[in-house]
Design a protein around this motif. Structure first.
Motif, PDB file in Angstrom:
ATOM      1  N   UNK A 165      12.660  -2.054  12.270  1.00 50.73           N
ATOM      2  CA  UNK A 165      11.938  -0.839  12.657  1.00 50.73           C
ATOM      3  C   UNK A 165      10.615  -1.263  13.287  1.00 50.73           C
ATOM      4  N   UNK A 166      10.077  -0.412  14.131  1.00 53.34           N
ATOM      5  CA  UNK A 166       8.771  -0.699  14.734  1.00 53.34           C
ATOM      6  C   UNK A 166       7.691  -0.360  13.723  1.00 53.34           C
ATOM      7  N   UNK A 167       7.192  -1.393  13.065  1.00 52.69           N
ATOM      8  CA  UNK A 167       6.172  -1.221  12.041  1.00 52.69           C
ATOM      9  C   UNK A 167       5.044  -2.209  12.300  1.00 52.69           C
ATOM     10  N   UNK A 168       3.823  -1.895  11.860  1.00 52.59           N
ATOM     11  CA  UNK A 168       2.685  -2.806  12.108  1.00 52.59           C
ATOM     12  C   UNK A 168       2.852  -4.140  11.397  1.00 52.59           C
ATOM     13  N   UNK A 169       2.662  -5.226  12.123  1.00 50.83           N
ATOM     14  CA  UNK A 169       2.789  -6.547  11.518  1.00 50.83           C
ATOM     15  C   UNK A 169       1.741  -6.753  10.433  1.00 50.83           C
ATOM     16  N   UNK A 170       0.514  -6.303  10.666  1.00 56.39           N
ATOM     17  CA  UNK A 170      -0.541  -6.484   9.669  1.00 56.39           C
ATOM     18  C   UNK A 170      -0.181  -5.824   8.340  1.00 56.39           C
ATOM     19  N   UNK A 171       0.464  -4.662   8.416  1.00 59.21           N
ATOM     20  CA  UNK A 171       0.853  -3.985   7.179  1.00 59.21           C
ATOM     21  C   UNK A 171       1.973  -4.744   6.472  1.00 59.21           C
ATOM     22  N   UNK A 172       2.889  -5.321   7.252  1.00 64.02           N
ATOM     23  CA  UNK A 172       3.954  -6.134   6.660  1.00 64.02           C
ATOM     24  C   UNK A 172       3.360  -7.332   5.927  1.00 64.02           C
ATOM     25  N   UNK A 173       2.400  -8.011   6.543  1.00 68.09           N
ATOM     26  CA  UNK A 173       1.779  -9.176   5.917  1.00 68.09           C
ATOM     27  C   UNK A 173       1.015  -8.768   4.656  1.00 68.09           C
ATOM     28  N   UNK A 174       0.417  -7.597   4.673  1.00 68.68           N
ATOM     29  CA  UNK A 174      -0.307  -7.119   3.503  1.00 68.68           C
ATOM     30  C   UNK A 174       0.642  -6.860   2.334  1.00 68.68           C
ATOM     31  N   UNK A 175       1.849  -6.410   2.636  1.00 66.36           N
ATOM     32  CA  UNK A 175       2.822  -6.106   1.583  1.00 66.36           C
ATOM     33  C   UNK A 175       3.617  -7.335   1.134  1.00 66.36           C
ATOM     34  N   UNK A 176       3.544  -8.413   1.906  1.00 67.49           N
ATOM     35  CA  UNK A 176       4.385  -9.587   1.652  1.00 67.49           C
ATOM     36  C   UNK A 176       4.316 -10.111   0.217  1.00 67.49           C
ATOM     37  N   UNK A 177       3.126 -10.191  -0.419  1.00 67.81           N
ATOM     38  CA  UNK A 177       3.084 -10.758  -1.775  1.00 67.81           C
ATOM     39  C   UNK A 177       3.540  -9.802  -2.874  1.00 67.81           C
ATOM     40  N   UNK A 178       3.846  -8.559  -2.559  1.00 64.38           N
ATOM     41  CA  UNK A 178       4.199  -7.589  -3.597  1.00 64.38           C
ATOM     42  C   UNK A 178       5.552  -7.926  -4.219  1.00 64.38           C
ATOM     43  N   UNK A 179       5.759  -7.583  -5.480  1.00 65.43           N
ATOM     44  CA  UNK A 179       6.971  -8.014  -6.195  1.00 65.43           C
ATOM     45  C   UNK A 179       8.176  -7.096  -6.030  1.00 65.43           C
ATOM     46  N   UNK A 180       8.022  -5.944  -5.346  1.00 63.60           N
ATOM     47  CA  UNK A 180       9.087  -4.943  -5.364  1.00 63.60           C
ATOM     48  C   UNK A 180       9.962  -4.952  -4.111  1.00 63.60           C
ATOM     49  N   UNK A 181      10.062  -6.084  -3.442  1.00 67.57           N
ATOM     50  CA  UNK A 181      10.962  -6.184  -2.302  1.00 67.57           C
ATOM     51  C   UNK A 181      12.411  -6.269  -2.789  1.00 67.57           C
TER      52      UNK A 181
END
Length: 324
Positions: A165-181
């Motif tokens: 999906x077209x989503x902001x890369x910065x937001x993806x990087x911010x969520x990267x360390x979260x445990x709920x993927x």
């Protein structure tokens, strides 16, 4: 202590037709100019350093699967002319020069030998997104990673992350360390039919690791206990890179270091050195400790202008000279 310079390698081939096999043999001969002696054998005859296999053949596919299980680096020959810009994939009718370049890269990128110290334990990272992004342990299958509206496919075999999906890369990087993927392995068939048509953007995973820095704490990176040496210069973001990191990377490109010794030599806190070394490893930029140092130095020299620009920006003093 001076590390030995290896000169003898064994390359196995599987499923190759006469023309690519002949070109591969010539490419192996060309490596003699780099003081590398490469013996070419059939797959399965004896242990090998690298596999070259035609994945359009049954024998090649079988050999590739075995190599992945053994974590042996492999160059895959594919039917299409588009090799996606990676040295691990070549068209079946690759030129002699393309074979030679891929062999150099593959031999350089081989995993450490049993006599080398592992940089850290086998424990997986606690963050599922980061664990499935690491390039020091490439996975056999692509994985679908989902969190909220984010849907991405990680392909560590090719070193790529695909946005669905077209989503902001910065937001993806911010969520990267979260445990709920949520993590789902997908087959090659599922990738081609269900997910590849929806790809909106593709990123190099190697680069993403260095963009993740502002979103990671020191506790979220594994601690390095062995020696690390940089294989090639990373794509740094000057706005997000700590001032001391270019200096640490410059030291790391010249020879292997333990974190404490590098901290003392560079006058950079050991915790910062640990972060750099962990990212070198996770982003797939670590050189084998026994690979010729000249190769690493040459790669770093290619990026000297980047280092000088970083030094000028931060007012660093590198190699006894002030820049900026």
């Amino acid at each position: 202590m001076t590390l030995p310079l290896p000169s003898d390698f064994t390359v196995a081939m599987a499923g190759l037709e006469l023309l690519p096999a002949t070109r591969l043999k010539v490419a192996c001969s060309l490596l003699a100019a780099d003081r590398l002696t490469v013996r070419l054998i059939e797959w399965g005859a004896e242990p090998a350093t690298l596999l070259v296999a035609d994945e359009t053949s049954d024998a090649g596919r079988t050999a590739i699967q075995s190599a992945r299980k053994a974590r042996l680096p492999a160059i895959r020959l594919i039917a299409a002319n588009d090799s996606s810009g990676t040295m691990h994939v070549l068209p079946r009718l690759a030129t002699v020069r393309e074979f030679a370049d891929a062999l150099r890269f593959g031999l350089q990128d081989r995993p450490p030998s049993l006599t080398e110290t592992s940089p850290y334990s086998d424990a997986p990272l606690p963050q599922p997104f980061l664990e499935h992004l690491r390039l020091d342990r490439r996975r056999d299958l692509r994985v679908l990673l989902e969190q909220g509206l984010f849907r991405v496919v990680s392909d560590t075999r090719e070193g790529k992350l695909h946005m669905l999906r077209r989503m902001p890369l910065d937001e993806l990087l911010e969520r990267a360390p979260k445990p709920d993927w949520r993590v789902t392995e997908i087959s090659d068939g599922e990738w081609e039919s269900l997910y590849r048509p929806d790809v909106t953007r593709t990123y190099a995973i190697e680069t993403l690791w260095w963009r993740l820095l502002p979103h990671l704490s020191r506790d979220e990176l594994p601690r390095v206990t062995g020696m690390v040496r940089l294989r090639t210069w990373p794509d740094l973001d000057a706005g997000a890179t700590p001032a001391a990191w270019p200096l640490v990377l410059a030291y790391c490109s010249s020879q292997p270091w333990h974190a404490d010794a590098l901290a003392a030599a560079s006058d950079v806190p050991e915790e910062d050195v640990q972060q750099v070394m962990a990212l070198v490893r996770l982003s797939g930029l670590e050189a084998s400790l026994s690979y010729p140092a000249a190769k690493v130095r040459g790669s770093a020299a290619h990026h000297a202008s980047t280092l000088l620009r970083m030094a000028k920006r931060f007012g660093l003093k590198l190699l006894g000279k002030a820049h900026g």
